[in-house]
Write an enzyme that holds these catalytic residues in place. Structure first.
Site, short mmCIF file in Angstrom:
data_model
loop_
_atom_site.label_atom_id
_atom_site.label_comp_id
_atom_site.label_asym_id
_atom_site.label_seq_id
_atom_site.Cartn_x
_atom_site.Cartn_y
_atom_site.Cartn_z
N TRP A 214 0.87 -1.18 0.00
CA TRP A 214 0.00 0.00 0.00
C TRP A 214 0.90 1.23 0.00
CZ3 TRP A 214 -0.32 4.08 3.57
CH2 TRP A 214 -1.26 5.07 3.21
N GLU B 78 -3.01 -3.00 -2.53
CA GLU B 78 -4.17 -2.43 -1.83
C GLU B 78 -4.54 -1.03 -2.34
OE1 GLU B 78 -3.54 -1.88 2.37
OE2 GLU B 78 -5.61 -1.24 2.73
N LYS C 92 -7.06 2.51 -2.41
CA LYS C 92 -7.68 3.40 -1.42
C LYS C 92 -8.54 4.42 -2.15
CE LYS C 92 -6.52 5.99 2.71
NZ LYS C 92 -5.79 5.86 3.95
N ASP D 95 -9.79 -3.27 1.52
CA ASP D 95 -9.87 -2.72 2.88
C ASP D 95 -11.27 -2.13 3.04
OD1 ASP D 95 -9.79 -0.69 4.98
OD2 ASP D 95 -7.63 -1.01 5.04
N HIS E 121 -11.91 1.59 2.53
CA HIS E 121 -11.38 2.27 1.34
C HIS E 121 -12.35 2.38 0.17
CE1 HIS E 121 -6.89 1.60 2.57
NE2 HIS E 121 -7.61 2.17 3.50
N HIS F 96 -8.61 -6.47 4.41
CA HIS F 96 -8.27 -5.66 5.56
C HIS F 96 -9.59 -5.33 6.23
CE1 HIS F 96 -3.95 -3.96 4.90
NE2 HIS F 96 -3.98 -5.25 5.12
N ASP G 145 -12.09 6.61 6.03
CA ASP G 145 -11.08 5.56 6.21
C ASP G 145 -11.47 4.49 7.22
OD1 ASP G 145 -8.85 4.24 5.46
OD2 ASP G 145 -7.44 5.57 6.42
N ASP H 144 -10.29 3.41 10.63
CA ASP H 144 -9.52 3.41 11.87
C ASP H 144 -10.29 3.05 13.12
OD1 ASP H 144 -7.42 4.14 10.27
OD2 ASP H 144 -8.18 6.18 10.23
N ASP I 141 -7.32 -4.29 10.00
CA ASP I 141 -6.60 -3.04 9.78
C ASP I 141 -7.37 -1.87 10.37
OD1 ASP I 141 -4.86 -1.10 9.07
OD2 ASP I 141 -5.28 -1.15 6.93
#
Ligand code: RNT
Ligand code: ZN
Length: 424
Positions: free
Chosen positions: A189, A230, A232, A263, A266, A290, A298, A300, A330
């Site tokens: 990534w 990966e 995004k 992910d 993403h 992910h 995002d 998190d 992730d």
């Protein structure tokens, strides 16, 4: 401590409920046990790593918020934390390591200089625990990433530097896979992109393609290394254009048969990652997930048992493609107990897979094929109140890890005995 006989009798009741629907709970647990979730080392220290001097987080698109005390500051602390986490999880996991977490022993080792020897102590540690390791180049938190471009940089010095770094991560990952007897997924990534509207997107994308082609020139045996890329949607500092967009990497992965990493954070908020799985697997052999929880932006937030993860697990189980999926977590949340973040997130992912494995898929497919849409909907709803929690509790019991809420007290104790004693 919970009463063992109560957990066992709850399981017995659950088993009867599922058997009546044609679902075998013991078989479901056997399958669940095969799903090895890769624990991302970076939740333990907010993506800090162990480079000397201490790297400052930055370089586009990666951001951790929160300053909960006691994050891991040394390799020993990080390993202790991960071991603690694993002691609270049923089944076996893997470790997902980033290149900045090498055992550099105080030596200044730039990214284009990393070698297997910097990761040997990790390999030895993993061998001792009987787990596999996955790996990642770290193309951020470095002066050569500060202008927002790495593998797609127009600055040849920078681009070559990052190519060398990623090549080395492949070599290291292959060695990890070889020594540990389980292939290492090396996931690429890069944060490349621009804050404001660019004029020349094309050159950056062709440079990224060129860099990847060079990176993948050397072939490693599949039993040792799996290469993954990966995409995004956007990041902080790359709001207007991300070079490695979904289309870019989907094209690259399909053309070169690489793993594609999806992910959960993403994509556009109304897109469902679960829906992408059966599309991608028509064209590539394997996927990396992910698993994350996007909230506004995002990825998190700690994973929870929500619709998104349920659909991901259901799509994998329903399409019978468990052997084509590599699962990693992730997220990096620095605002709460980090051990707790791991355990809550991993257990949520396991629960999602268990929930999917306990579905009477055969019956549901029959309804679907017969056009019995009311019946299909009714059973999908009914499954939500079936006692899958009792099955998970039993899974914890037979694995000798805390059942139900018992892990909370365990983590609180670790916090007061270990984490709170760390100097901040
Ligand atoms: C960032 C990507 C990437 C990172 C890790 C640390 O947006 O999701 O996977 O989180 O490499
Ligand atoms: Zn990711």
């Amino acid at each position: 401590m919970k009463d063992k006989t109560i957990i066992e009798s709850a399981y017995k009741y659950a088993k009867e409920q599922y058997t009546a629907l044609g679902v075998n709970t013991d078989e479901a647990l056997k399958k669940l046990d095969q799903i090895k979730i890769s624990l991302h080392c970076w939740q333990s220290d907010d993506v800090g790593g162990f480079e000397t001097p201490d790297a400052e987080l930055g370089g586009g698109g990666i951001q951790v918020t929160g300053n909960y005390p006691g994050k891991a500051k040394t390799i020993e602390q990080l390993r202790a934390d991960i071991e603690k986490v694993m002691s609270l999880l049923p089944g076996k996991q893997r470790l997902n390591l980033h290149a900045i977490y090498g055992d550099f022993k105080g030596e200044k080792v730039d990214r284009d200089q990393i070698e297997v020897r910097h990761f040997q102590s990790w390999i030895d540690w993993a061998k001792k625990l009987g787990i596999g390791i996955d790996f990642n180049p770290t193309c951020f938190s470095h002066p050569y990433a500060d202008d927002g471009f790495t593998l797609s940089s127009k600055n040849e010095t920078y681009r070559k530097f990052w190519i060398e770094h990623v090549k080395r991560t492949r070599k290291i990952a292959a060695e990890m896979g070889k020594q540990l007897g389980t292939p290492s997924v090396n996931n690429i990534w890069v944060p490349d992109g621009s804050k404001d509207i660019p004029v020349d997107r094309n050159t950056h994308r062709s440079l990224l393609k060129k860099s990847l082609d060079e990176i993948f020139e050397i072939e490693y045996p599949k039993e040792y290394l799996k290469d993954s890329v990966e995409s995004k949607l956007f990041g902080i500092g790359s709001e207007s254009m991300v070079v490695g967009s979904h289309e870019f990497y989907m094209g690259y992965a399909v053309k070169n048969n690489k793993l594609l990493c999806l992910d959960t954070g993403h994509f556009h908020p109304t897109e469902q990652v679960g829906d992408k799985i059966s599309s991608m697997l028509q064209f590539i052999d394997e996927l990396l997930l992910h698993v994350s929880r996007g909230v506004r932006w995002d990825s998190d937030h700690v994973v929870i048992f929500n619709d998104e993860i349920q659909l991901i697990a259901q799509e994998i189980v329903r399409a019978n493609v468990l052997d084509k999926i590599n699962v990693g977590l992730d997220y990096f949340d620095g605002s709460l107990n980090r051990i707790g973040a791991y355990v809550v997130g991993t257990r949520a992912a396991q629960l999602a897979f268990l929930f999917a494995l306990l579905e009477p898929t055969k019956k549901l497919k029959e309804y679907e094929e017969a056009g019995k849409n009311f019946e299909r909907l009714a059973f999908l709803e009914l499954m939500k109140t079936k006692p899958f929690g009792a099955v998970y509790d039993y899974y914890c019991l037979i694995n000798n890890v805390p059942v139900g809420e018992d892990y909370v007290a365990d983590i609180q104790k670790y916090e007061s005995d270990v984490i709170s004693k760390r100097k901040s």
